[in-house]
Enzyme design. Structure first.
Site, PDB file in Angstrom:
ATOM      1  N   SER A 181     103.255 -52.823  25.943  1.00 48.20           N
ATOM      2  CA  SER A 181     102.664 -54.134  25.675  1.00 48.20           C
ATOM      3  C   SER A 181     101.227 -54.237  26.178  1.00 48.20           C
ATOM      4  CB  SER A 181     103.558 -55.211  26.280  1.00 48.20           C
ATOM      5  OG  SER A 181     103.191 -56.500  25.855  1.00 48.20           O
TER       6      SER A 181
ATOM      7  N   ASP B  90      97.426 -58.629  22.206  1.00 47.15           N
ATOM      8  CA  ASP B  90      97.620 -57.556  23.183  1.00 47.15           C
ATOM      9  C   ASP B  90      98.014 -56.280  22.453  1.00 47.15           C
ATOM     10  OD1 ASP B  90     100.234 -58.131  22.497  1.00 47.15           O
ATOM     11  OD2 ASP B  90     101.001 -57.990  24.538  1.00 47.15           O
TER      12      ASP B  90
ATOM     13  N   ASP C 129     102.443 -59.003  20.504  1.00 48.98           N
ATOM     14  CA  ASP C 129     103.353 -60.135  20.735  1.00 48.98           C
ATOM     15  C   ASP C 129     102.734 -61.208  21.625  1.00 48.98           C
ATOM     16  OD1 ASP C 129     103.532 -58.959  23.238  1.00 48.98           O
ATOM     17  OD2 ASP C 129     105.713 -58.789  23.245  1.00 48.98           O
TER      18      ASP C 129
ATOM     19  N   ASP D 212     100.655 -54.596  21.752  1.00 46.91           N
ATOM     20  CA  ASP D 212     101.754 -54.481  20.789  1.00 46.91           C
ATOM     21  C   ASP D 212     101.896 -55.720  19.907  1.00 46.91           C
ATOM     22  OD1 ASP D 212     102.852 -56.154  22.765  1.00 46.91           O
ATOM     23  OD2 ASP D 212     104.879 -55.436  22.370  1.00 46.91           O
TER      24      ASP D 212
END
EC number: 5.4.2.10
Length: 446
Positions: free
Chosen positions: A103, A242, A246, A244
């Site tokens: 992430s 960010d 999400d 990834d």
């Protein structure tokens, strides 16, 4: 079966690459263990995506070997946002989705997280069952039953069209100039195209991943470059994702940061204006008091969940509500998606900007943020600094000084070896001093 997790945290299995458990041998076994459990559930098919970390290649291969040994078919998407994998898992009727990502963390970290066939985080009992299988020796299925691997060549196009479908068909982004920061992460080939195809002029940054520069002075965890670029380009606003995809943080035309609390507030208020708000809003223990008060003034119910998007999701399902958020930028919109989706959340704010003919700055002014200071203190070992008498005393002193005009929150991070110290209140100077005072007490007792 023990109900205590050894490997799964609040967001899957995560750590530093090359250190247990983020090693090729462990991830291979994790793939096998997950495959054993998932094979009992149904179709024996999984969708696997990743972000842009260089270690993703290594971990992808390890997962493939483990899943194949358990008899599962793996379909790889390549670099793809986490919510895209959740969406594709649903549309392809796969038994599960797997994302290789850490992430918002630096490139040298990585992790594995799982989604159910419904596109939601795995239930606790499935995670515990996977951990139980990890204690066993690997046993391959019969050769004729070994799993195969394939590549999904049109994953990006499918997800782009899905994102666009969540934006009102009668509206257009024509005339808007947007700066889009993709954190050199998984949205780099997705987000700019979504906004361009809806009519916006897009200035893209953080779209040159090299395996090492993910989240490096770009993206939702560091919006300074975006703030500067928005002002320089005279853009209407900026959006930062960010690594990834999400989390989302936005920036108004003046360069002011608009966080997850404000984003959820704007979306909820717009839904109320349209007569489409279903229930209230779920925040977390970290949610700013200003959001709670702002929603209260609109007559919108608000409750707090524990920190972590999975707990926000649990509370949403419990209440039957549709909007949840963390101030860090996780925004969950259950009438659109099954998990936190930064691009979709950004589109809903843009719909509010276009539909109301107001700027992001004007929309965000509807709520007043209390000064909030967050200090992260790294710790090692099994000791718990939160139990130290000196830390408890420091907290008590600060709470007495803040009175009813502020609050203190200390908690362990669910994804990193950190103690998070949050202090919030009306007096910014006092809030800063208080946060440093408690953080020092924590450091002294680590």
């Amino acid at each position: 079966m023990s109900d205590k997790r050894r490997y799964f945290g609040t967001d899957g299995v995560r750590g530093k690459v090359g250190q247990y458990p983020i090693t090729p041998d462990f991830v291979l076994k994790l793939g096998w263990a997950a495959g054993r459990v998932l094979a009992k559930q149904g179709t024996r098919k999984v969708i696997i995506g990743k972000d842009t970390r260089i270690s993703g290649y290594m971990l992808e291969s390890a997962l493939e070997a483990g899943l194949a040994a358990a008899g599962l078919k793996a379909t790889f998407t390549g670099p793809m946002p986490t919510p895209a994998v959740a969406y594709l898992t649903q549309t392809f009727r796969a038994e599960a989705g797997i994302v290789i990502s850490a992430s918002h963390n630096p490139y040298y970290d990585n992790g594995i997280k799982f989604f159910s066939y419904e596109g939601a985080k795995l239930p606790d009992d499935i995670e515990l069952a996977i951990e139980a299988e990890l204690d066993k020796d690997i046993e391959c299925v019969e050769s004729a039953e070994l799993g195969k691997a394939s590549r999904m060549v049109d994953a990006a196009g499918r997800y782009i069209e899905f994102c666009k479908s969540t934006f009102p068909s009668k509206l257009s982004l024509s005339g808007l100039k947007l700066v889009v920061d993709c954190a050199n992460g998984a949205t780099y080939h997705i987000a700019p195209n979504v906004f361009r195809e809806l009519g916006a002029e897009v200035i893209a940054m953080g779209v040159e991943p090299n395996g090492l520069n993910i989240n490096d002075q770009v993206g939702a965890t560091d919006v300074r470059a975006l703030q500067k670029r928005v002002v320089e380009e005279h853009a209407h606003l900026g959006l930062a994702f960010d690594g990834d995809g999400d989390r989302i943080i936005m920036v108004d035309h003046l360069g002011n940061k608009v966080d997850g609390d404000q984003i959820a507030y704007i979306i909820a208020r717009d839904a109320l204006r349209r007569g489409e708000l279903k229930g209230g809003v779920v925040g977390t223990l970290m949610t700013n008091l200003g959001m709670e008060n702002g929603l209260k003034q609109l007559g919108i119910p608000f409750v707090r969940a524990a920190v972590g998007d999975r707990y926000v999701m649990e509370k949403l399902l419990e209440k039957g509500w549709k909007i949840g958020a963390e101030n860090s930028g996780h925004v969950i919109l259950l009438d659109k998606v099954t998990t936190g989706d930064a691009i979709v959340a950004g589109l809903q704010v843009l719909a509010s900007v276009v539909g109301s003919e107001m700027t992001l700055h004007e929309l965000a002014k509807g709520m007043t943020l209390y000064p909030q200071v967050l200090e992260n203190v790294r710790f090692a070992g099994d000791n718990n600094p939160l139990e130290a008498d000196a830390v408890k005393a420091a907290v008590s002193e600060v709470e007495a000084e803040l009175g009813s005009k502020g609050r203190v929150l200390l908690r362990k991070s669910g994804t990193e070896p950190l103690i998070r110290v949050m202090v919030e209140g009306e007096d910014e100077t006092l809030v800063k001093q208080s946060a440093l005072k408690i953080a020092q007490a924590v450091k002294d007792n680590c």
